[in-house]
Motif scaffolding. Structure first.
Motif, PDB file in Angstrom:
ATOM      1  N   GLY A  24     -52.925  23.249  52.977  1.00  0.00           N
ATOM      2  CA  GLY A  24     -52.881  21.783  52.913  1.00  0.00           C
ATOM      3  C   GLY A  24     -52.682  21.293  51.491  1.00  0.00           C
ATOM      4  O   GLY A  24     -51.954  20.340  51.244  1.00  0.00           O
ATOM      5  N   PHE A  25     -53.306  21.976  50.557  1.00  0.00           N
ATOM      6  CA  PHE A  25     -53.151  21.621  49.149  1.00  0.00           C
ATOM      7  C   PHE A  25     -51.706  21.856  48.699  1.00  0.00           C
ATOM      8  O   PHE A  25     -51.102  21.029  48.026  1.00  0.00           O
ATOM      9  N   GLU A  27     -49.052  21.913  50.598  1.00  0.00           N
ATOM     10  CA  GLU A  27     -48.239  20.924  51.302  1.00  0.00           C
ATOM     11  C   GLU A  27     -48.286  19.576  50.567  1.00  0.00           C
ATOM     12  O   GLU A  27     -47.271  18.968  50.279  1.00  0.00           O
ATOM     13  N   GLU A  28     -49.495  19.135  50.242  1.00  0.00           N
ATOM     14  CA  GLU A  28     -49.661  17.816  49.640  1.00  0.00           C
ATOM     15  C   GLU A  28     -49.093  17.773  48.211  1.00  0.00           C
ATOM     16  O   GLU A  28     -48.703  16.739  47.729  1.00  0.00           O
ATOM     17  N   ASN A  29     -49.052  18.927  47.565  1.00  0.00           N
ATOM     18  CA  ASN A  29     -48.497  18.986  46.212  1.00  0.00           C
ATOM     19  C   ASN A  29     -47.027  19.440  46.214  1.00  0.00           C
ATOM     20  O   ASN A  29     -46.510  19.884  45.188  1.00  0.00           O
ATOM     21  N   THR A  30     -46.409  19.336  47.375  1.00  0.00           N
ATOM     22  CA  THR A  30     -44.984  19.666  47.574  1.00  0.00           C
ATOM     23  C   THR A  30     -44.596  21.056  47.056  1.00  0.00           C
ATOM     24  O   THR A  30     -43.553  21.228  46.446  1.00  0.00           O
ATOM     25  N   GLN A  32     -43.521  24.610  48.272  1.00  0.00           N
ATOM     26  CA  GLN A  32     -43.120  25.356  49.467  1.00  0.00           C
ATOM     27  C   GLN A  32     -43.141  26.838  49.165  1.00  0.00           C
ATOM     28  O   GLN A  32     -42.652  27.273  48.126  1.00  0.00           O
TER      29      GLN A  32
END
Lengths: 342, 235
Positions: A24-25, A27-30, A32
């Motif tokens: 999740g971290f 993902e939220e910090n873009t 990949q």
């Protein structure tokens, strides 16, 4: 305590395995991961050594590693919290009103599953009282009140932590603004709270919400197309079951499309401390006590007496009369004097 | 003098939050001034004046607002000192969601609102990620669940920040913020030699210089193209 050194030598796969909340971290910090899951974190982040790439992405590597370390520590602490660490009671110690005069009560302890109403004219200081509770005031707010948690000096962690708020609020003007179905919405909330049995909780919330709402709704219904009563029912059920905050502040509950008695029962059943700002006699009498606020201070604390509580029966009858008329109007009928019945 | 920089997307409630916070600071006998940075227009200076706050405004006009901020911050600081302020607050809108005109040693506050959508924290760069305090506004009109989800997303991109909820209309939470903004031990005399927390974008192309025509032959300098091929995008 986890350090940047600890995490940067591990592979992303290991980190994800060890810290299931970490994707999740990313993902939220873009960030990949794609095919690089088996790389060490430090190697994965090498793309940020390229100055142009770092500037394009507006990511500072050191800052990112620091953030990640803080986040992991926070989450471990959060997940490790014992259920018994919960809040059993809050106690309000008196301060002063706007004129600097001492408040007129000894101390006020409010325990789990208790309902306390707050009454007083607009601008009398209701918001300040709630703000004092939320901030766990320690004789350091304009009212000089002190708030104890579990009869001890409150921890300042309550003040600025995102996941550990002391007070959850339900107020009249609240709306859903996300474009999601009821299911997606509850799933999102459950995920943000890192709960384990997401499906079970969602089922429980919709069941409880439908008990409160006059008209039933489905998990597939978009939240923005719920009626006022249905929205309120969903908000209450969701807050009761999914919110971690031990105190629920309610700013009036409209008397339309929702069973208010059941709503309060649900909140106390989930062991919440309920504070309710209301001037509606039916709701006010459902409370165990009421705090009367005047000129910025607590003027007095009134216990709901048996006599008052007995009046509830009459109030409920009067309310039923009005509700009945509402139904008849909706069905196109004519209202007569006999409908009042007394 | 203490200095605090406040930034956040347009209409997120910066001015309302600052005004309510100043109310509390004034009660402690502190002299507070504000410098408002904006792009084309602002009449927030009138709001500050009405509240009896010393105020200056700067409009960046044709310049990048954040570059304009850095080019002026030292002069702004000197103005505050000359006026004998205890606390100077600068307010600026983050107009491209990337920049952060935050200075390393200066308290940085970012204001964002619950209505901006839960994917917003992901979209905002250093302005959110490198701030010390994040203020979330407009919590009175969305559901408890949305507030919780939004705050947790903010926490994911900036776990080190203090996250606070403030109602810009009623001022609930503003007193609490005021206790975090002033430290009597801090004494700022100049910002010369200080550094930004994050670099600003390097961009110098023909459009920066006033070009209005469209087409490759008019594009010079730092120009980049979208990848329009069918392959999957990079990371």
């Amino acid at each position: 305590m986890i350090t940047v050194q600890d995490i940067q030598q591990k592979t992303i796969a290991d980190l994800f395995e060890q810290y299931p909340f970490l994707p999740g971290f990313f993902e939220e910090n873009t960030l990949q991961v794609n095919g690089q899951i088996n790389e060490k974190l430090i190697d994965y982040l090498k793309f940020l050594d390229d100055e142009e790439e770092a500037e394009n992405r507006a990511i500072d590597r050191d800052q990112l590693l620091n953030s990640m370390t803080i986040y992991i520590s926070q989450m471990l602490e959060f997940l490790g919290e014992d259920v018994d660490d919960g809040v059993h009671s809050i106690t309000i110690l008196p301060g002063t009103n706007k004129s600097g005069e001492a408040e007129q009560f000894g101390e006020l302890k409010i325990s789990k599953s208790e309902i306390v109403c707050i009454v007083g004219p607009t601008g009398s200081g209701k918001s300040r009282l709630l703000a004092d509770i939320e901030w766990v005031a320690q004789n350091d707010t304009p009212t000089s009140r002190t708030i104890l948690v579990n009869e001890e000096m409150g921890d300042k962690k309550w003040r600025v932590s995102s996941g550990n708020k002391l007070v959850a609020q339900l107020s009249q003007n609240m709306n859903f603004v996300m474009d999601l179905s009821v299911y997606e919405f509850l799933e999102l909330h459950a995920q943000s709270r890192l709960v384990e049995d997401v499906e079970g909780l969602i089922a429980k919330i919709i069941e409880e919400a439908n008990k409160l709402a006059g008209e039933k709704f489905e998990l597939t219904t978009p939240i923005t197309s719920l009626s006022g009563g249905q929205s309120r029912a969903l908000m209450i059920a969701d807050t009761a079951i999914l919110s971690k905050s031990p105190i629920i502040l309610i700013d009036e509950i409209e008397n339309a499309g929702i069973d208010r008695k059941k709503a309060l029962d649900l909140l106390i059943g989930e062991e919440k401390i309920v504070l309710m700002a209301t001037h509606d006699p039916m709701l006010a009498l459902m409370g165990d006590k009421r705090i009367v606020i005047k000129n910025g201070g607590i003027h007095k604390v009134v216990e709901t007496s048996d006599d008052e509580r007995n009046l509830l029966v009459d109030l409920e009858r009067m309310d039923a009369v009005v509700q009945n008329m509402r139904t008849r109007l909706r069905n196109g009928e004519i209202i007569k004097k006999e409908d009042i019945g007394f | 003098m203490n200095l605090v920089t406040v930034s956040g997307p347009p209409s997120s409630g910066k001015t309302a939050v600052i005004l309510k916070t100043i109310d509390s600071l004034k009660k402690r006998g502190l002299e507070v001034g504000v410098v408002k940075f904006d792009c084309l227009y602002t009449d927030d200076d009138i709001l500050y004046e009405k509240a009896g706050v010393k105020v200056k405004k700067g409009l960046s006009g044709s310049l990048c607002p954040d570059h304009y901020f850095v080019s002026n911050i030292e002069e702004v600081t000197q103005w505050g000192i000359k006026e004998g302020l205890d606390l100077l607050i600068t307010e600026s809108a983050g107009l491209c969601n990337r920049c952060s005109p935050y200075v390393k040693s200066i308290t940085a506050v970012c204001v964002i609102d619950n209505l901006s959508g839960i994917n917003t924290p992901k979209k905002i760069g250093p302005m959110l990620k490198s701030s010390d305090i994040v203020i979330i506004t407009k919590g009175d009109i969305v559901s408890q669940a949305e507030r919780e989800v939004f705050a947790s997303r903010v926490n994911q991109v900036n776990p080190g920040a203090s996250i606070m909820h403030i109602n810009g209309l009623t001022g609930q939470g503003a007193y609490e913020l005021s206790t975090l903004l002033y430290d009597e031990k801090v004494e700022i005399k100049t910002l010369v030699g200080e550094k930004l927390r994050f670099s600003m974008p390097s961009a110098l192309c023909s459009y920066c210089l006033g070009e209005t025509r469209i087409g490759e032959s008019y594009q010079m300098g730092n120009v980049r193209k979208i990848d329009m091929s069918d392959k999957k995008g990079e990371k």
